[in-house]
Each structure stands twice: as C-alpha cells, then as structure tokens.
Design a protein around this motif. Structure first.
Motif, short mmCIF file in Angstrom:
data_model
loop_
_atom_site.label_atom_id
_atom_site.label_comp_id
_atom_site.label_asym_id
_atom_site.label_seq_id
_atom_site.Cartn_x
_atom_site.Cartn_y
_atom_site.Cartn_z
N PHE A 193 0.86 -1.20 0.00
CA PHE A 193 0.00 0.00 0.00
C PHE A 193 0.89 1.24 0.00
O PHE A 193 2.09 1.18 0.28
N ASN A 194 0.28 2.36 -0.31
CA ASN A 194 0.93 3.66 -0.22
C ASN A 194 0.41 4.39 1.01
O ASN A 194 -0.81 4.59 1.15
N ASN A 195 1.30 4.76 1.91
CA ASN A 195 0.86 5.46 3.11
C ASN A 195 0.56 6.93 2.81
O ASN A 195 0.76 7.40 1.69
N SER A 196 0.12 7.65 3.83
CA SER A 196 -0.29 9.04 3.62
C SER A 196 0.88 9.95 3.30
O SER A 196 0.70 11.07 2.82
N ALA A 197 2.14 9.47 3.55
CA ALA A 197 3.32 10.26 3.21
C ALA A 197 3.76 10.04 1.76
O ALA A 197 4.69 10.68 1.29
N GLY A 198 3.08 9.11 1.07
CA GLY A 198 3.39 8.87 -0.33
C GLY A 198 4.37 7.75 -0.57
O GLY A 198 4.76 7.52 -1.73
N ASP A 199 4.80 7.03 0.47
CA ASP A 199 5.75 5.94 0.30
C ASP A 199 5.00 4.61 0.17
O ASP A 199 3.97 4.39 0.82
N GLN A 200 5.55 3.72 -0.66
CA GLN A 200 4.98 2.39 -0.80
C GLN A 200 5.53 1.48 0.28
O GLN A 200 6.73 1.50 0.58
N VAL A 201 4.66 0.69 0.87
CA VAL A 201 5.05 -0.23 1.94
C VAL A 201 4.73 -1.65 1.48
O VAL A 201 3.58 -1.96 1.13
N SER A 202 5.74 -2.52 1.47
CA SER A 202 5.56 -3.92 1.12
C SER A 202 6.73 -4.70 1.69
O SER A 202 7.77 -4.14 2.06
N PHE A 203 6.55 -6.05 1.75
CA PHE A 203 7.59 -6.92 2.29
C PHE A 203 8.17 -7.78 1.17
O PHE A 203 7.48 -8.10 0.19
N ASP A 204 9.44 -8.16 1.34
CA ASP A 204 10.04 -9.10 0.40
C ASP A 204 9.77 -10.53 0.86
O ASP A 204 9.02 -10.76 1.82
N GLN A 205 10.37 -11.49 0.18
CA GLN A 205 10.10 -12.89 0.50
C GLN A 205 10.60 -13.29 1.88
O GLN A 205 10.17 -14.32 2.44
N ASN A 206 11.50 -12.50 2.46
CA ASN A 206 12.01 -12.79 3.81
C ASN A 206 11.25 -12.05 4.89
O ASN A 206 11.64 -12.11 6.07
N GLY A 207 10.20 -11.33 4.53
CA GLY A 207 9.44 -10.60 5.52
C GLY A 207 10.11 -9.31 5.95
O GLY A 207 9.81 -8.78 7.03
N GLU A 208 11.01 -8.77 5.14
CA GLU A 208 11.68 -7.51 5.44
C GLU A 208 11.12 -6.41 4.55
O GLU A 208 10.77 -6.64 3.39
N LEU A 209 11.05 -5.23 5.10
CA LEU A 209 10.47 -4.10 4.39
C LEU A 209 11.30 -3.77 3.14
O LEU A 209 12.53 -3.72 3.20
N VAL A 210 10.62 -3.57 2.04
CA VAL A 210 11.30 -3.17 0.80
C VAL A 210 11.46 -1.66 0.84
O VAL A 210 10.54 -0.90 0.52
N SER A 211 12.61 -1.22 1.25
CA SER A 211 12.86 0.21 1.39
C SER A 211 14.37 0.44 1.44
O SER A 211 15.15 -0.50 1.26
#
Length: 810
Positions: free
Chosen positions: A402-420
């Motif tokens: 999803f995209n948060n209210s600050a405009g950043d996309q939030v998602s996890f990779d296959q290891n459960g770590e934030l893609v950022s």
C-alpha cells in the motif's frame, strides 16, 4: 468490536525521546479508526508493556499479551472484545528475540521495528515481519560512503553483545575487500537506564583515550538506540579534557538503530563532539497531519495518556503541582509548554525513523485485516474477528502492499523484510543545543539506473575541527601517480610506504598497489604517471637528414653520369683508350648505381625495398670493387709483361679484366641468392631500441649473410688496395696506380669506420650511417680515380694526345 494491537516498547520516564513512538502509535490508530472505508465496524485499540531490558520481564509481558491478563491461565482467552491481532516490537533486538520465542509457538504476527538483524537468528518461516530494510543494504551503503570520502582507516565502536560481534564479523571481510582497514574495534557495555554512572565513566574514559590516540578520524558506531547516551559521555570527556582541533577530530558514522537520545542528567552537557555526524536512518517522511497532532498534545487535555505527565516533567525540567517526585527540581509546569521548543536529543516534532516504522506497521496490520475480510475466503467462511486464528493473517501480511499518507509504498520481500532504503542525514547542533537533521544522501536499492548510493557533499556541515574541509582518515598518505604502495610488514594493508615505480613502469592513479607497463605503442612519461604515445620513426624524405642524403645521392649520380658522358664522348682519345675503355665504362655505371641504390634505404620500409636494398648494394659494390681490382691487376701485369721473355703476355688483355669482374661479381651474387632463398630480409617493427619511438625497419633476416656480403666486399677491397699499393711506383703516364691506391685507402677507411658507427646507432640513424658509407666510399672512388682524367679531358685537352703520353712515360 475492538481489536488490540500491542506495542512492546522499553519505555522509561527519563527516555523522553521514545515518547514519540507512543504518539505515533496513537496517531496511526486514530487515523484508521476515523477512516470509514478502512475497517468498518472494527475499532482498533492497543496496550503498551515495558520489558525493562530483562528477559524475565519480557517473557512475562509477552504472556500477558496472549492470555487473559488477570487470570494467568495459559491457552485460555475469556474476553473476545480484546482480541489480539498482532504485536509490534521491540526497539531492542534482544527484546524482540525473547518475544519471538513465545509468539512463534502460537504463530502470532510480530512486527519488529528494530533495525538489528534478528531474523537471521531464527529458522525460516517464523511469524514476524521486519519493518526495516535488509541490513546488507545498510552495510553496502556504509561501505560506499567510506569509499566516496576515501576514509579507509576507521575505528569501530559497537556493543559488547552477540549483535555487536556479528556486526564485526559481517563487515570485516566486506570492508576489507573494499579496501577499508580498522584502526581499532572497541566494545562498550550494554547501556540501560539503570547503568552505573561510575562504570560508564570508567569505560568511557578508556575508549575516549583510544579515540584520541588513534590516527583514524572516522569512527563507525553500531549499537542499540540508547548507545547514543554513551557517545554523550565521550563528548563530555572530550569537553573536560580540552581536546582541541589541533589534537583530534572525529566524524561519527552512526547506524540506523541509533537515534539521538539524551537522559535527564545530560541536559546541560555539551554535545559538540557529535556535531557533523553522518547518520544512516530508515527512510521516513512526515505523514499528513502529524505535526498538528503533536502541537495539540497538552497534558491537561490528553485523556487516558499515562505517560504524558512524566514525559512533560522530564522533558521540560519542571514539576506539576501536587505531583510527588524525588528527581525534579525547578519551576512548576504550566502545561502550555511547546513541544517544538524542546532540544532535539529530548524530543523531535518531525517523525523519526523508528516512529515511521511503527506507523507503517500499524497500517500494514490494518490493510492485511481489510484484505482478509474482503477476500473470498472471508466471505465464504463468514470470518469473524473472534474466531480468527493467528496463522490466518500471515498470508495477507506477506502480500500487503500500500501507499501510506506520506506517499511511500510499503511492502515486504520474501524474507518478511520491508522493501525500502536508508536516508543519510547530517546531524547539526547549534550553540543553544538546537538540533537539525539535514538529509544529504540516500541508499535506495531500487534507484534508477542502478544508482543505489547517492551523496550531496555540498549539503554537509563538517565539524569545526576540520575547518569545513572534507575530513581525512587514512593510515598513510596517498601515493601519487608514479608511485606504488608497499605494505609495512606487520601492519594492516592500509598502512604502507610509497615507492617510485621501477624504470619502464607507471601508475596513473593514487594508491596503486603495483605499477604497470605501457602498451607497445606508448612509453612512460618523465614522472612515470602516464603513457605517452610513441612516434613512428623511419628515415623519411621529408626530414632534413633524409633530404640531405637523397640530394647528395642524386647529385653524385648526376656527376657520375656527366663523367660517363664525357668519357663516351672522348672515347677515341688516348687517355680513355689507354685504361681499358670498357672496364672504365663498367666502373662508372656501377658507381652510378651505387649512388642510386642508396635511395632504397630512404623512406618507409616496404617489402620490395627490404628485399632489394642490401642485396643490390652488395652486388653493385662488388662489381665496382672488382673493376678497380681488374684495373689494378691489368696495370701490374702490363708492366711485368714488357720484360723480355715474360710469359705473362698471354694474360694481358681485355679477357683478363672481364674474367676478374665477372668471377668476383658472380660469387657475391651467389651469396645474395642464398640469402634471399634461405632467410630473406623483411619488414619489421623495433619497439625496444628507442624508448620514445616505434622504429619501422627492415630486418636483415640473417645477420650471417649480411656480414658475409660486407666481408666479401671488404676482402675484395683489401686485395685491391694491396695490389694497388705494390703498383704505386710503376711508371705510368697518369699515375693511375697511385690514384687507385689512394681511392682504395679512402674506401677501406670509410667501411672500417662504418662497423662501430653502425653497431652503436639505432633506428633511422643506423640507416643513415649505412647510406653515408655507401655515398662516401662511392664518391671516394669516383673522385680519386676519375677526377685527374676529367681534368685533362675537360680543362687540358692539349695533354690528351699520344706524344704527351709517350713523353710522360719516358
């Protein structure tokens, strides 16, 4: 219906900075509950527990999260209104590890916002999610930062625990491969709020002395959030020991888990030592409305906030009336103090990295719930909150995006770590202890065109120690181009001496491990720091030397042709007839060809010229010298045949001279034929003789045949000069024997001097020496033999008659 989200956080009254974590949690849940399209008919709530930095308290708090708090019956839940959905925490990696030990049994989702790599401690498929990017991205970013500023001699300050040990074990080979060396690796004891001040002071003094004694100006700090308290101890020691810019300057590089935090008794401490630090932080932005939410936060209007009064007293150094405290001194709190007036180490109004991770964690759980209830699985099974199993939410959490209210996309990779990625901030402190974070770079694994690391040097404010110049952190000064590094025995590879490159080698960059050779078409410059293109060299008609030799060859050929023409015009005169007219013509023609064959040596070597020039020179010269030998032999035999009863009369005549010329010439031609058949000359390139030039030349193929040709000419010349010397006093009208003797002495002198000159010359000058020898020896023969006769034929024709010849003979 109410859902409970539990924030596991180590909260203590004196750590005012962490209060923002709580406010972020409240802000996120408030936004979700007020959004009718997010989770209709579901209200999110939360509980907050403190781990007190101990495993016992952490396990106890975790058990309270799962089961009915007031019954302590494991595996029983009696209140369906307070339904546990997920756990957020903790800030300390070891706390998260202890929590996971219990939560994994029940597959309860755990969202960790500590940047420490706790996931590597556990087996795959466990029930937690890391709200921070991969640690490997941060390590690669730190390495890129060090290499960008050429800080190859650094110190490391880390915590004295398993995470500090693993950090050192991970970055040591990575940084070493990148050319980074460690001046020291110091470990500080784990800092807690209850740490003894005396112990901290003793250890801080020891590490401070190590920092000051080291040559490293860049120090990498890796520890949990509260480790910044220890850095303030180092700054305090630095201030009281009067460390000046002339003694030591340090630029701190801080990892993402370290936030600028101060405890109460450090309020008046100088923080100058950390000024100008470069900090890695989890990429963050301020969500819309967060600043206003903080500004409206007042202790008199914060209903249900059990932390705000303690926070307010410690943050502003005041006391609320009728509130008992043993630690606070100063004025009474009005409740109208402004959060934005607090120093940065105590509270920031901008959302910091850890708070941003909590904000995203709350929304990740909310979006997972929304997807789960709206999915076909939820519709078919009539999924209700009270019969929701913990394990069912994992599928939706792993796939959340999803995209948060600050405009950043939030998602996890296959290891459960934030893609950022990570932001790189510059910490700037003012004299009144105001604090500013200035974003100066980033580490974005999804950067355009592979630009993972970026930095803006002009935006960085360095410590006054460095006089606004870029800090320098090396063990040895850089080796300039033209030098190479020689590692000092027993020292790390970053400590070295600079040695000049060996002859014939170069180094074009700073700090080269070894010098390299230039290619065949270039040579090292004077300073041995670059390769200079070589010039193509051969004896050309366009240069003065080539023009002069060519002019002399053509001029001598013209003179020879004129002499030949004069002799042919006066072929019936006694002076021409008296010296074997055909032999004279043959000698003049061979001399003409000798002058002309020198032109084969000038110009860029070609296949044909390489084949012809030495062989043509050898044969033509053999004919010329054979003619001289025949003339000399004829004179000697003619005189001896005049004696009464001499048997040599049968040998005197034209046939003898022709036989000498032909036999001597054919023998040289045979040598040249064998030369061309077995090992002929060919075009070649000489890159070794002259450093600055590539010499285009004719390789003789076989030096044995080359010297055989020269030796044979020399052999004929020696015989000729010997015979001529014996006949120099024989009576002759024109003293031709004397002229031949002198000409052969000139000839032999030229070719004797040719040998050392030829061997000591290189390139085109070697060719020029041979051309000069050909021209000089040919001119010597022409001048010494034919100049007296031409004088009589052209200038004194009255002497060119039979009577004069007979008279002179008498």
């Amino acid at each position: 219906m109410k859902m409970v989200i539990i924030l596991q956080e180590a909260v203590h009254s004196v750590v005012t900075k962490n209060y923002q974590h709580i406010l972020t949690l409240v802000f996120a849940i408030k936004e979700i509950n007020e959004n009718p399209q997010m989770l209709p008919n579901i209200t999110l709530g939360f509980r907050i527990y403190d781990s007190y930095f101990t495993a016992k308290s952490t396990y106890h708090a975790t058990m309270l999260l799962i089961f009915t708090p007031w019954k302590h019956f494991p595996n029983y839940k009696c209140d369906i209104q307070d339904h546990l959905i997920a756990v957020i925490g903790g800030l300390d990696p070891l706390t998260s590890f202890h929590m996971a030990t219990v939560l994994d049994i029940y597959k309860i989702p755990q969202l960790i916002y500590s940047p420490a790599p706790v996931m590597n401690d556990k087996t795959p498929g466990l029930s937690f999610y890391q709200m921070t990017p991969q640690e490997a991205i941060q390590y690669a970013g730190i390495l890129s930062l060090l290499l960008h500023f050429k800080w190859i001699w650094i110190g490391i300050l880390t915590s004295n625990d398993e995470y500090g040990d693993r950090f050192v074990q991970t970055v040591s080979p990575l940084f070493s491969q990148g050319g980074i060396c460690f001046a020291f690796i110091e470990r500080s004891h784990k800092q807690t709020i209850v740490s003894e001040i005396n112990s901290m002071f003793t250890q801080g003094a020891k590490i401070h002395d190590k920092l000051i004694a080291s040559k490293a100006n860049a120090v990498l700090a890796y520890a949990e959030s509260l480790a910044i308290v220890f850095l303030r101890w180092l700054s305090y020691l630095s201030e009281h020991q009067h460390v000046t810019s002339q003694e030591k300057g340090i630029v701190w590089i801080l990892t993402a888990q370290m936030e600028l935090t101060s405890i109460t008794y450090q309020r008046t401490w100088n923080i100058d030592m950390i000024h100008g630090a470069l900090s890695f932080s989890i990429h963050s932005k301020d969500p819309s409305g967060f600043q206003q939410f903080l500004e409206n936060r007042k202790p008199l209007h914060a209903k249900g906030d059990g932390f705000i009064l303690d926070f307010w007293q410690h943050a502003f150094g005041c006391t609320f009336p009728n509130r008992v405290t043993d630690t606070m001194d100063g004025d009474f709190c009005t409740g109208e103090e402004k959060l934005e007036s607090l120093p940065g180490p105590f509270f920031e109004t901008r959302m910091i990295g850890h708070s941003y991770s909590i904000y995203n964690a709350v929304y990740a759980v909310a979006y997972a719930l929304q997807t789960m209830f709206s999915s076909r699985l939820g519709a078919e099974r009539g999924l209700k909150l009270w019969n929701l199993q913990f394990w069912q939410s994992h599928h939706f959490l792993r796939g959340v995006s999803f995209n948060n209210s600050a405009g950043d996309q939030v998602s996890f990779d296959q290891n459960g770590e934030l893609v950022s990625g990570f932001d790189i901030s510059n910490w700037i402190f003012s004299s009144n202890q105001s604090f500013h974070r200035v974003k100066v770079g980033q580490v974005d694994p999804q950067g355009l065109q592979g630009n993972v690391f970026s930095i803006n040097e002009s935006a960085i404010t360095w410590h006054s120690w460095f006089n606004q110049a870029k800090p320098h952190s090396v063990c040895s000064e850089s080796c300039r181009p033209g030098f190479s590094k020689k590692v000092k025995e027993g020292d790390p590879f970053c400590c070295y001496d600079c040695i000049l490159c060996p002859e014939g080698k170069i180094s074009v960059k700073d700090d080269m491990n070894d010098c390299s050779k230039c290619s065949d078409v270039s040579y090292p410059s004077k300073n041995q720091d670059s390769c200079v293109p070589r010039l193509i060299s051969f004896l050309s008609y366009n240069e003065p030397l080539g023009m002069a030799l060519a002019f002399f060859a053509l001029f001598s050929s013209l003179i020879t042709a004129l002499v030949l023409a004069a002799f042919m015009k006066h072929r019936s005169t006694p002076i021409v007839k008296a010296n074997n007219r055909s032999l004279t013509y043959t000698l003049l023609v061979s001399l003409l060809l000798c002058f002309l064959c020198s032109l084969l040596f000038i110009g860029q070597p070609q296949k044909v010229t390489c084949l012809l020039r030495q062989t043509a020179f050898g044969i033509i010269f053999s004919v010329a010298v054979s003619c001289v030998l025949a003339k000399t032999t004829t004179v000697v035999l003619a005189f001896m045949a005049t004696r009464p009863g001499s048997s040599l009369r049968n040998w005197v005549g034209k046939s003898l001279a022709d036989s000498i010329v032909l036999s001597c010439s054919f023998l040289q031609a045979g040598i040249c034929f064998l030369w061309l058949v077995t090992s002929p000359p060919f075009q070649d390139v000489d890159i070794h003789s002259v450093r600055e030039e590539i010499i285009l030349e004719c390789n003789e193929g076989s030096l044995t045949f080359f010297y055989c040709v020269l030796g044979y000419i020399g052999f004929l010349a020696i015989i000729s000069v010997s015979v001529a010397f014996l006949a120099r006093k024989l009576p002759d009208s024109f003293n031709e024997a004397k002229f031949i003797t002198f000409s052969m002495l000139v000839f032999c002198s030229v070719w004797l001097s040719f040998i050392p000159s030829y061997l000591s010359s290189k390139g085109k000058y070697m060719v020029a020496v041979e051309i000069f020898s050909i021209l000089a020896s040919s001119a010597g023969l022409l001048g010494c033999i034919f100049a007296p006769k031409c004088y009589i034929i052209v200038l004194r024709p009255e002497l060119n008659n039979r009577e004069q010849i007979i008279r002179r003979k008498a």
